[in-house]
Design a protein around this motif. Structure first.
Motif, PDB file in Angstrom:
ATOM      1  N   ALA A   1     -14.396  27.304  30.081  1.00 43.16           N
ATOM      2  CA  ALA A   1     -14.076  28.439  29.811  1.00 43.16           C
ATOM      3  C   ALA A   1     -13.793  28.598  28.219  1.00 43.16           C
ATOM      4  O   ALA A   1     -13.811  29.733  27.775  1.00 43.16           O
ATOM      5  CB  ALA A   1     -12.780  28.716  30.584  1.00 43.16           C
ATOM      6  N   ALA A   2     -13.637  27.531  27.611  1.00 46.10           N
ATOM      7  CA  ALA A   2     -13.402  27.492  26.153  1.00 46.10           C
ATOM      8  C   ALA A   2     -14.828  27.290  25.436  1.00 46.10           C
ATOM      9  O   ALA A   2     -14.683  27.323  24.155  1.00 46.10           O
ATOM     10  CB  ALA A   2     -12.404  26.484  25.547  1.00 46.10           C
ATOM     11  N   ALA A   3     -15.807  26.977  25.902  1.00 48.05           N
ATOM     12  CA  ALA A   3     -17.079  26.471  25.190  1.00 48.05           C
ATOM     13  C   ALA A   3     -17.569  27.798  24.651  1.00 48.05           C
ATOM     14  O   ALA A   3     -17.649  28.842  25.015  1.00 48.05           O
ATOM     15  CB  ALA A   3     -18.096  25.828  26.477  1.00 48.05           C
ATOM     16  N   ARG A   4     -18.193  27.573  23.227  1.00 46.20           N
ATOM     17  CA  ARG A   4     -18.825  28.441  22.755  1.00 46.20           C
ATOM     18  C   ARG A   4     -20.462  28.121  22.514  1.00 46.20           C
ATOM     19  O   ARG A   4     -21.167  29.250  22.188  1.00 46.20           O
ATOM     20  CB  ARG A   4     -18.470  28.653  21.164  1.00 46.20           C
ATOM     21  CG  ARG A   4     -17.233  29.391  21.295  1.00 46.20           C
ATOM     22  CD  ARG A   4     -17.052  30.797  22.054  1.00 46.20           C
ATOM     23  NE  ARG A   4     -15.709  31.278  22.321  1.00 46.20           N
ATOM     24  CZ  ARG A   4     -14.861  31.131  23.452  1.00 46.20           C
ATOM     25  NH1 ARG A   4     -15.503  30.441  24.397  1.00 46.20           N
ATOM     26  NH2 ARG A   4     -13.795  31.763  23.388  1.00 46.20           N
ATOM     27  N   HIS A   5     -20.793  26.810  22.657  1.00 45.71           N
ATOM     28  CA  HIS A   5     -22.295  26.564  22.897  1.00 45.71           C
ATOM     29  C   HIS A   5     -22.557  25.149  23.184  1.00 45.71           C
ATOM     30  O   HIS A   5     -21.239  24.322  23.146  1.00 45.71           O
ATOM     31  CB  HIS A   5     -22.972  26.678  21.298  1.00 45.71           C
ATOM     32  CG  HIS A   5     -22.102  25.825  20.080  1.00 45.71           C
ATOM     33  ND1 HIS A   5     -22.321  24.371  20.050  1.00 45.71           N
ATOM     34  CD2 HIS A   5     -21.000  26.085  19.330  1.00 45.71           C
ATOM     35  CE1 HIS A   5     -21.211  23.891  19.064  1.00 45.71           C
ATOM     36  NE2 HIS A   5     -20.649  25.135  18.644  1.00 45.71           N
ATOM     37  N   PRO A   6     -23.719  24.912  23.698  1.00 46.30           N
ATOM     38  CA  PRO A   6     -23.759  23.399  24.237  1.00 46.30           C
ATOM     39  C   PRO A   6     -23.779  22.337  23.423  1.00 46.30           C
ATOM     40  O   PRO A   6     -24.172  22.532  21.897  1.00 46.30           O
ATOM     41  CB  PRO A   6     -25.247  23.347  24.690  1.00 46.30           C
ATOM     42  CG  PRO A   6     -25.369  24.903  25.123  1.00 46.30           C
ATOM     43  CD  PRO A   6     -24.769  25.646  23.704  1.00 46.30           C
ATOM     44  N   LEU A   7     -23.265  21.186  23.581  1.00 44.63           N
ATOM     45  CA  LEU A   7     -23.053  20.196  22.627  1.00 44.63           C
ATOM     46  C   LEU A   7     -23.600  18.959  23.363  1.00 44.63           C
ATOM     47  O   LEU A   7     -23.103  18.592  24.418  1.00 44.63           O
ATOM     48  CB  LEU A   7     -21.620  19.848  22.375  1.00 44.63           C
ATOM     49  CG  LEU A   7     -21.032  20.967  21.584  1.00 44.63           C
ATOM     50  CD1 LEU A   7     -19.535  20.765  21.184  1.00 44.63           C
ATOM     51  CD2 LEU A   7     -21.505  21.048  20.048  1.00 44.63           C
ATOM     52  N   GLY A   8     -24.707  18.033  22.846  1.00 48.92           N
ATOM     53  CA  GLY A   8     -25.134  17.032  23.490  1.00 48.92           C
ATOM     54  C   GLY A   8     -25.775  17.337  24.820  1.00 48.92           C
ATOM     55  O   GLY A   8     -26.304  18.143  24.911  1.00 48.92           O
ATOM     56  N   ALA A   9     -26.059  16.104  25.597  1.00 48.48           N
ATOM     57  CA  ALA A   9     -26.408  16.292  27.096  1.00 48.48           C
ATOM     58  C   ALA A   9     -25.473  15.458  27.957  1.00 48.48           C
ATOM     59  O   ALA A   9     -24.927  14.368  27.493  1.00 48.48           O
ATOM     60  CB  ALA A   9     -27.990  15.605  27.027  1.00 48.48           C
ATOM     61  N   VAL A  10     -25.705  15.873  28.983  1.00 46.81           N
ATOM     62  CA  VAL A  10     -25.089  15.202  30.293  1.00 46.81           C
ATOM     63  C   VAL A  10     -25.767  13.720  30.460  1.00 46.81           C
ATOM     64  O   VAL A  10     -26.823  13.845  30.746  1.00 46.81           O
ATOM     65  CB  VAL A  10     -25.140  15.886  31.702  1.00 46.81           C
ATOM     66  CG1 VAL A  10     -24.423  15.304  32.441  1.00 46.81           C
ATOM     67  CG2 VAL A  10     -24.210  17.299  31.299  1.00 46.81           C
ATOM     68  N   ASP A  11     -25.021  12.506  30.719  1.00 43.56           N
ATOM     69  CA  ASP A  11     -25.486  11.170  30.784  1.00 43.56           C
ATOM     70  C   ASP A  11     -24.922  10.872  32.269  1.00 43.56           C
ATOM     71  O   ASP A  11     -23.790  10.667  32.343  1.00 43.56           O
ATOM     72  CB  ASP A  11     -25.018  10.342  29.647  1.00 43.56           C
ATOM     73  CG  ASP A  11     -25.459   8.880  29.904  1.00 43.56           C
ATOM     74  OD1 ASP A  11     -26.385   8.676  30.742  1.00 43.56           O
ATOM     75  OD2 ASP A  11     -25.306   8.044  29.296  1.00 43.56           O
TER      76      ASP A  11
END
Length: 316
Positions: A22-32
């Motif tokens: 809900a708070a995110a504004r842009h993707p960061l990194g990748a899911v591992d």
């Protein structure tokens, strides 16, 4: 019969919970996936399946249905529904190319099982011991909300007590060729639960499922659902052309603008983000819309915040 949302799981770059989403504004990194699940059992599984397993573990844990790797509920009464339009298309294309170039003898026995259209849903069921109804939904832009509708239908028919509903899409070269750009490379999951089952185990309620509609006209579908909400909607979630067909005087959220193409994961990611908003204090029903006025039509779903529990009762 009321259907509650009693678990939320998020597996998106930089967001691992409903509040973070809900708070995110842009993707960061990748899911591992290995960092969440451990390396065992991930080898030879495609990216979409690995992401689905991450979302599955997180949602089952959040719902209190998985503890120390063991189910705390009857697995034969838990349904699995997965929405993914792109899913294992990279595997399917690779297998088709190998057959064309080398014949069937060139296929790897490790690769061919992943070409099944139901591989994500079946692997989630196998890993977590969920032996209820199992369904893969690949239904265009409205696929995620359609999966929520089918999960609700399974619960209301008595086929299951809980339904794990997951939307996931991977990002890879073949997928980008198909959609013309980057894809979210992740997804989200919800546990839907019959009210009696949730009350019996003292589950925490994150949201309440409302009405659902499907049709070719986004605005008309929104109005049909709004007519059933006496206090009206407090916000809507929609992407692309659908957003331009919804009331401008309500707060609107276009998650595709943040995460890129979500395709079959869109409706479920919208629901997870809305629940993150409920947790932050949003206090009215929202309308989730996936798809537009195109030939595939749109799906719309109402999600309501949980009612406060009466004094002296459990979490429900």
């Amino acid at each position: 019969m009321s259907i509650f949302v009693t678990g939320v799981g998020v597996a998106l770059p930089g967001a691992d919970s409903a509040s973070a989403l809900a708070a995110a504004r842009h993707p960061l990194g990748a899911v591992d996936p290995a960092a969440v699940l451990g390396k065992k059992g991930l080898r030879y599984k495609d990216r979409a399946t690995q992401l689905g397993l991450v979302a599955g573990q997180r949602v089952l844990t959040d719902a209190g249905m998985l503890s120390d790797g063991a189910l705390t509920v009857d697995g034969t009464r838990v349904a699995v529904l997965v929405s993914s339009n792109l899913g294992n298309v990279d595997t399917a294309c690779r297998v088709a190319r190998t057959i064309a170039d080398e014949g069937t003898r060139g296929l790897s026995p490790m690769d061919t099982p992943n070409a099944s259209s139901n591989i994500i849903a079946s692997e989630i069921a196998i890993r977590f011991g969920l032996h209820g109804p199992n369904l893969m939904v690949c239904n265009g832009p409205g696929s995620g909300l359609d999966a929520l509708r089918w999960g609700t239908a399974l619960l209301r028919s008595g086929r299951a007590d809980q339904a794990v509903v997951i939307g996931v899409e991977p990002d890879n070269e073949i997928v980008r060729e198909l959609v013309g750009g980057p894809v979210a490379d992740g997804g989200a999951a919800l546990v839907l639960e019959r009210a009696d089952a949730a009350e019996a185990r003292g589950a925490t309620v994150h949201a309440v499922m409302g009405g659902h509609t499907r049709g070719a006209d986004v605005a008309a579908g929104f109005q049909r659902l709004a007519a059933g909400e006496p206090a009206g909607f407090t916000a809507w979630f929609a992407s692309g052309t659908a957003a331009g067909r919804l009331p401008a005087d309500l707060p609107g959220h276009d998650l595709a603008a943040v995460w890129g193409e979500l395709s079959g994961a869109l409706g479920i990611v919208q629901a997870a983000a809305a629940i993150g908003g409920f947790g932050a204090g949003a206090d009215g029903p929202v309308c989730l819309v996936a798809g537009g006025d195109e030939d595939d039509g749109s799906a719309a779903q109402v999600l309501r915040p949980p009612s406060p529990a009466p004094a002296g009762t459990g979490a429900v």
